[in-house]
Design a protein around this motif. Structure first.
Motif, mmCIF file in Angstrom:
data_model
loop_
_atom_site.group_PDB
_atom_site.id
_atom_site.type_symbol
_atom_site.label_atom_id
_atom_site.label_comp_id
_atom_site.label_asym_id
_atom_site.label_seq_id
_atom_site.Cartn_x
_atom_site.Cartn_y
_atom_site.Cartn_z
ATOM 1 N N PRO A 12 11.112 27.204 13.943
ATOM 2 C CA PRO A 12 11.675 25.887 13.666
ATOM 3 C C PRO A 12 10.729 25.052 12.815
ATOM 4 N N LEU A 13 11.283 24.149 12.047
ATOM 5 C CA LEU A 13 10.450 23.261 11.234
ATOM 6 C C LEU A 13 9.631 22.334 12.131
ATOM 7 N N LEU A 14 10.312 21.715 13.085
ATOM 8 C CA LEU A 14 9.677 20.743 13.979
ATOM 9 C C LEU A 14 10.102 21.035 15.406
ATOM 10 N N GLU A 15 9.149 21.036 16.309
ATOM 11 C CA GLU A 15 9.456 21.219 17.725
ATOM 12 C C GLU A 15 8.550 20.326 18.547
ATOM 13 N N LEU A 16 9.168 19.489 19.395
ATOM 14 C CA LEU A 16 8.427 18.564 20.237
ATOM 15 C C LEU A 16 8.839 18.762 21.682
ATOM 16 N N GLN A 17 7.888 18.608 22.580
ATOM 17 C CA GLN A 17 8.169 18.646 24.006
ATOM 18 C C GLN A 17 7.526 17.429 24.662
ATOM 19 N N GLY A 18 8.325 16.749 25.479
ATOM 20 C CA GLY A 18 7.816 15.589 26.205
ATOM 21 C C GLY A 18 7.448 14.431 25.306
ATOM 22 N N LEU A 19 8.429 13.897 24.572
ATOM 23 C CA LEU A 19 8.186 12.759 23.675
ATOM 24 C C LEU A 19 8.659 11.488 24.366
ATOM 25 N N ARG A 20 7.731 10.560 24.602
ATOM 26 C CA ARG A 20 8.049 9.338 25.339
ATOM 27 C C ARG A 20 7.544 8.108 24.582
ATOM 28 N N LYS A 21 8.376 7.074 24.600
ATOM 29 C CA LYS A 21 7.985 5.810 23.977
ATOM 30 C C LYS A 21 8.206 4.677 24.966
ATOM 31 N N LEU A 22 7.140 3.935 25.245
ATOM 32 C CA LEU A 22 7.225 2.801 26.155
ATOM 33 C C LEU A 22 6.833 1.523 25.440
ATOM 34 N N TYR A 23 7.501 0.439 25.794
ATOM 35 C CA TYR A 23 7.100 -0.908 25.393
ATOM 36 C C TYR A 23 6.735 -1.648 26.674
ATOM 37 N N GLY A 24 5.455 -1.689 26.980
ATOM 38 C CA GLY A 24 5.052 -2.260 28.262
ATOM 39 C C GLY A 24 5.573 -1.380 29.385
ATOM 40 N N ASP A 25 6.378 -1.968 30.277
ATOM 41 C CA ASP A 25 6.971 -1.219 31.386
ATOM 42 C C ASP A 25 8.332 -0.638 31.017
ATOM 43 N N ARG A 26 8.819 -0.944 29.840
ATOM 44 C CA ARG A 26 10.148 -0.466 29.449
ATOM 45 C C ARG A 26 10.057 0.889 28.762
ATOM 46 N N LEU A 27 10.800 1.864 29.286
ATOM 47 C CA LEU A 27 10.873 3.185 28.675
ATOM 48 C C LEU A 27 12.014 3.192 27.664
ATOM 49 N N LEU A 28 11.681 3.329 26.374
ATOM 50 C CA LEU A 28 12.711 3.326 25.343
ATOM 51 C C LEU A 28 13.392 4.685 25.263
ATOM 52 N N PHE A 29 12.590 5.747 25.214
ATOM 53 C CA PHE A 29 13.181 7.091 25.283
ATOM 54 C C PHE A 29 12.196 8.067 25.903
ATOM 55 N N ASP A 30 12.766 9.107 26.477
ATOM 56 C CA ASP A 30 12.003 10.192 27.106
ATOM 57 C C ASP A 30 12.742 11.479 26.775
ATOM 58 N N ILE A 31 12.297 12.163 25.725
ATOM 59 C CA ILE A 31 12.999 13.327 25.192
ATOM 60 C C ILE A 31 12.249 14.586 25.608
ATOM 61 N N ASP A 32 12.909 15.405 26.411
ATOM 62 C CA ASP A 32 12.274 16.629 26.906
ATOM 63 C C ASP A 32 11.938 17.593 25.776
ATOM 64 N N HIS A 33 12.909 17.808 24.890
ATOM 65 C CA HIS A 33 12.742 18.851 23.878
ATOM 66 C C HIS A 33 13.513 18.471 22.612
ATOM 67 N N LEU A 34 12.825 18.460 21.487
ATOM 68 C CA LEU A 34 13.436 18.203 20.182
ATOM 69 C C LEU A 34 13.068 19.361 19.272
ATOM 70 N N ARG A 35 14.059 20.063 18.761
ATOM 71 C CA ARG A 35 13.825 21.236 17.919
ATOM 72 C C ARG A 35 14.699 21.117 16.673
ATOM 73 N N VAL A 36 14.059 21.085 15.509
ATOM 74 C CA VAL A 36 14.755 20.890 14.235
ATOM 75 C C VAL A 36 14.472 22.085 13.332
ATOM 76 N N GLY A 37 15.532 22.666 12.793
ATOM 77 C CA GLY A 37 15.363 23.828 11.938
ATOM 78 C C GLY A 37 15.112 23.478 10.490
ATOM 79 N N THR A 38 15.068 24.487 9.664
ATOM 80 C CA THR A 38 14.825 24.332 8.230
ATOM 81 C C THR A 38 16.153 24.203 7.483
ATOM 82 N N GLY A 39 16.228 23.237 6.588
ATOM 83 C CA GLY A 39 17.412 23.070 5.760
ATOM 84 C C GLY A 39 18.624 22.549 6.505
ATOM 85 N N VAL A 40 18.397 21.709 7.533
ATOM 86 C CA VAL A 40 19.507 21.161 8.306
ATOM 87 C C VAL A 40 19.571 19.647 8.128
ATOM 88 N N ALA A 41 20.757 19.100 8.321
ATOM 89 C CA ALA A 41 20.966 17.653 8.295
ATOM 90 C C ALA A 41 21.415 17.210 9.675
#
Length: 226
Positions: A12-41
């Motif tokens: 895969p072009l890009l692969e992420l595991q456990g991506l989290r974004k917090l603003y203070g105590d607020r959890l904006l997103f918590d993504i277990d797994h993001l996998r993006v291939g080559t040449g995709v939209a």
């Protein structure tokens, strides 16, 4: 919540595991797994405030976030510090692109000059990018004299000329209507033709309805395949 996007290569072009974004105590997103291939939209939707723009900015290294593990083209990376190499391979286009008060041609070629390319290489690549975006006739025009649609096409050309492996577009048609919007949408399918991948955050029904795209939604902090 995870997303697994179809790929056109074994790695895969890009692969992420456990991506989290917090603003203070607020959890904006918590993504277990993001996998993006080559040449995709990928079309990324979600309600206002769901975190679409923030996710794109995190992927581009413009905002911080927590990450358990990341790979780009099979190579491990971290978000902090964000790898210098990724800044040349991942390009983010803001919803309201800022341009220098010079000319269309200079704006499109600026990133290439900053990377130290030879003048002839810059000229050739800028010519190709202007032809692709249909703005060659505007080469000497100051950006302040461009229409909204023209500015977006120039911004797309400025991003594409850098030949990123991953292009991140934030609401590229949000302030356009009529022919200007249609012209920008018409450029999108060709962005993946050379093997680059693109993620587009938007609410535009015509972008969402494009064929041969993966549609995902950011909701309640997770990514859902639509």
């Amino acid at each position: 919540m995870s997303i697994d996007v179809p790929i056109q290569s074994m790695t895969p072009l890009l692969e992420l595991q456990g991506l989290r974004k917090l603003y203070g105590d607020r959890l904006l997103f918590d993504i277990d797994h993001l996998r993006v291939g080559t040449g995709v939209a990928i079309i990324l939707t979600g309600a206002n405030g769901a975190g679409k723009s923030t996710l794109l900015r995190v992927l581009a290294g413009l905002e911080s976030a927590e990450l358990d593990e990341g790979r780009f083209c099979g190579t491990h990376f971290t978000l902090s510090p964000y790898p210098r190499d990724l800044r040349t391979r991942i390009v983010y286009m803001h919803q309201h692109p800022v341009m220098f008060s010079t000319s269309v041609e200079h704006n499109i070629g600026y990133g290439l000059a900053a990377r130290g390319l030879a003048r002839e290489q810059i000229r050739e690549r800028v010519e190709d990018a202007m032809a692709w975006a249909g703005v060659g006739h505007l080469r000497n025009t100051p950006p302040g004299r461009l229409s909204g649609g023209e500015k977006q096409r120039v911004a797309l050309a400025r991003a594409k000329v850098l030949e990123p492996r991953l292009l991140l577009l934030d609401e590229p048609t949000s302030n356009l209507d009529g022919p200007a919007r249609e012209q920008v949408i018409a450029l999108v399918p060709s962005l993946t033709a050379t093997g680059s991948s693109v993620i587009i955050a938007c609410h535009d029904r015509d972008l969402i309805g494009l064929p041969d795209v993966q549609r995902v939604k950011l909701r309640d902090g997770g990514l859902l395949v639509r």
